[in-house]
Design an enzyme around this catalytic site. Sequence first.
Site, PDB file in Angstrom:
ATOM      1  N   TYR A 145      17.439  -7.016 -24.445  1.00  0.00           N
ATOM      2  CA  TYR A 145      18.806  -7.526 -24.532  1.00  0.00           C
ATOM      3  C   TYR A 145      18.844  -9.050 -24.440  1.00  0.00           C
ATOM      4  O   TYR A 145      19.790  -9.676 -24.896  1.00  0.00           O
ATOM      5  CB  TYR A 145      19.674  -6.942 -23.408  1.00  0.00           C
ATOM      6  CG  TYR A 145      20.305  -5.614 -23.729  1.00  0.00           C
ATOM      7  CD1 TYR A 145      19.520  -4.519 -24.065  1.00  0.00           C
ATOM      8  CD2 TYR A 145      21.683  -5.443 -23.687  1.00  0.00           C
ATOM      9  CE1 TYR A 145      20.091  -3.297 -24.351  1.00  0.00           C
ATOM     10  CE2 TYR A 145      22.268  -4.219 -23.972  1.00  0.00           C
ATOM     11  CZ  TYR A 145      21.465  -3.152 -24.307  1.00  0.00           C
ATOM     12  OH  TYR A 145      22.041  -1.945 -24.584  1.00  0.00           O
ATOM     13  N   LYS A 196       7.407   3.022 -21.994  1.00  0.00           N
ATOM     14  CA  LYS A 196       6.575   3.460 -23.119  1.00  0.00           C
ATOM     15  C   LYS A 196       5.241   2.734 -23.017  1.00  0.00           C
ATOM     16  O   LYS A 196       4.885   1.915 -23.875  1.00  0.00           O
ATOM     17  CB  LYS A 196       7.263   3.123 -24.448  1.00  0.00           C
ATOM     18  CG  LYS A 196       8.314   4.131 -24.884  1.00  0.00           C
ATOM     19  CD  LYS A 196       7.738   5.432 -25.450  1.00  0.00           C
ATOM     20  CE  LYS A 196       7.209   5.254 -26.847  1.00  0.00           C
ATOM     21  NZ  LYS A 196       6.687   6.550 -27.382  1.00  0.00           N
ATOM     22  N   ASP A 229      10.417   8.805 -24.501  1.00  0.00           N
ATOM     23  CA  ASP A 229      10.781   9.860 -25.456  1.00  0.00           C
ATOM     24  C   ASP A 229      10.767  11.224 -24.775  1.00  0.00           C
ATOM     25  O   ASP A 229      11.657  12.054 -24.976  1.00  0.00           O
ATOM     26  CB  ASP A 229       9.865   9.821 -26.698  1.00  0.00           C
ATOM     27  CG  ASP A 229       8.383   9.734 -26.365  1.00  0.00           C
ATOM     28  OD1 ASP A 229       8.032   9.527 -25.175  1.00  0.00           O
ATOM     29  OD2 ASP A 229       7.562   9.873 -27.290  1.00  0.00           O
ATOM     30  N   ASP A 253      20.122   2.240 -21.458  1.00  0.00           N
ATOM     31  CA  ASP A 253      21.329   2.344 -22.285  1.00  0.00           C
ATOM     32  C   ASP A 253      21.330   3.667 -23.039  1.00  0.00           C
ATOM     33  O   ASP A 253      22.313   4.416 -23.025  1.00  0.00           O
ATOM     34  CB  ASP A 253      21.367   1.170 -23.265  1.00  0.00           C
ATOM     35  CG  ASP A 253      22.601   1.194 -24.150  1.00  0.00           C
ATOM     36  OD1 ASP A 253      23.705   1.404 -23.605  1.00  0.00           O
ATOM     37  OD2 ASP A 253      22.462   1.017 -25.377  1.00  0.00           O
ATOM     38  N   ASP A 257      23.556   7.509 -22.153  1.00  0.00           N
ATOM     39  CA  ASP A 257      24.456   8.212 -23.078  1.00  0.00           C
ATOM     40  C   ASP A 257      23.990   9.651 -23.267  1.00  0.00           C
ATOM     41  O   ASP A 257      24.797  10.584 -23.328  1.00  0.00           O
ATOM     42  CB  ASP A 257      24.498   7.513 -24.444  1.00  0.00           C
ATOM     43  CG  ASP A 257      25.607   6.469 -24.537  1.00  0.00           C
ATOM     44  OD1 ASP A 257      25.917   5.843 -23.503  1.00  0.00           O
ATOM     45  OD2 ASP A 257      26.156   6.285 -25.643  1.00  0.00           O
TER      46      ASP A 257
HETATM   47  C1  IPM Z   1      26.654   0.004 -22.004  1.00  0.00           C
HETATM   48  C2  IPM Z   1      27.146  -0.472 -23.342  1.00  0.00           C
HETATM   49  C3  IPM Z   1      26.764  -1.935 -23.517  1.00  0.00           C
HETATM   50  C4  IPM Z   1      25.268  -2.037 -23.498  1.00  0.00           C
HETATM   51  C5  IPM Z   1      27.326  -2.595 -24.789  1.00  0.00           C
HETATM   52  C6  IPM Z   1      28.812  -2.460 -24.887  1.00  0.00           C
HETATM   53  C7  IPM Z   1      26.908  -4.031 -24.898  1.00  0.00           C
HETATM   54  O1  IPM Z   1      26.645   0.340 -24.346  1.00  0.00           O
HETATM   55  O2  IPM Z   1      27.025  -0.608 -20.980  1.00  0.00           O
HETATM   56  O3  IPM Z   1      25.922   0.993 -21.957  1.00  0.00           O
HETATM   57  O4  IPM Z   1      24.592  -1.818 -24.506  1.00  0.00           O
HETATM   58  O5  IPM Z   1      24.740  -2.359 -22.422  1.00  0.00           O
HETATM   59 MG    MG Z   2      25.582   2.048 -23.655  1.00  0.00          MG
END
Ligand code: IPM
Ligand code: MG
Length: 371
Positions: A145, A196, A229, A253, A257
């Site tokens: 990042y 990884k 993975d 990240d 999700d």
């Molecule tokens: C998160 C989001 C952020 C990230 C974005 C909005 C920049 O996806 O906080 O998970 O990638 O960190």
């Molecule tokens: Mg995110």
Amino acid sequence: MTVAGRRTIVIAGGDGVGPEVTAEGRRILARIIDKRALPFELVDVEYGASAYNRHGKVLTEAAFAAMRDADAILFGATGGPEFDAIPAAARKAGNLLAVRRELDLFANLRPIKPVPELHETSSLKARVIDGVDLVIVRELVGGIYFGQPRGIEVLANGERLGTNTHQYTSTQIRKVTRAAFDLARTRNSRVCSVAKENVMEAGRLWREEVQAVRDSEYPDIELNHMLADNCAMQLVRAPKQFDVILTDNLFGDILSDCAAMVTGSLGMLPSASLGPLREDGRRAALYEPVHGSAPDIAGQSIANPLGSIYSVAMLLRFSLGRRHDADLLEQAIANALAAGARTRDIAMGGESLSTTDMGAAVLSELERLLD
Ligand code: IPM
Ligand code: MG
């Protein structure tokens, strides 16, 4: 501590559905502050596309100063088409990533704990998710990042080249590792470190440093290592195996999700981003739902505010030291769900409440529990 010794909590709704869901979190936080007579003032600041349209900046210096001085920040969301239309330089100065970096919010905690009432809304089988209780600790101010060099350039042959750099120092790795181990000690003392290392040198360093911290400072922690993975697969195959997952910025990240589906909806997930402990015993802290700005449903009052409300519970627990109130709030959410309160994302086609009505449902359950 700000001017005149005021203690503040900054509220920044941001973009997309951020303001709608944050308004519900704010309402509940204000009620608890009032009920318990806590010495905190809520300070609203503008962030994102609306701030840019008014001030030419996504975050003004004054708004950032308020964040820096606050005991905690309740944040909504960033991004979406309006935000993306802002010229790149203005978008980057003061955006969420810059705030994370400026405040050194290096440890991002993303708890995953499904409520039984919502097992049906998950894409996973109830027997797989029942009893899951894990936290992803994501390194938040390093890795790909932020690594340099980065950018898009045109090569001599006319081709374009996009570059991002994934890198970690041993200090960065050790810092977030200690945060994960400290957290694990308040839970089941088990940590799974994810990288990884089979293809990435930075991954090998990650593994070595995490293991070294464990061996020299945290012998009581049960540590294992997993390839990223494989971890993605294990999160949907057998998520109960995890207590604390420690990983880098990008893997964290993605994996968070993925893990969201264990709870049935990304709309349910809170997060806490914590900075280092300061001399006065406080730390910078930003609380936000994981779901992001969801521009497709913004402005319709259908977004799920529970991610923001759960974030308020984390704020109470980690920044205000109000563990009991945090428990009560989580109980209020569970009660509202048990009574059938659902936003569209978790209604499975059945009747659903607006964002504000869901907030109201939690608030009325909370009133019953606040003694
Ligand atoms: C998160 C989001 C952020 C990230 C974005 C909005 C920049 O996806 O906080 O998970 O990638 O960190
Ligand atoms: Mg995110």
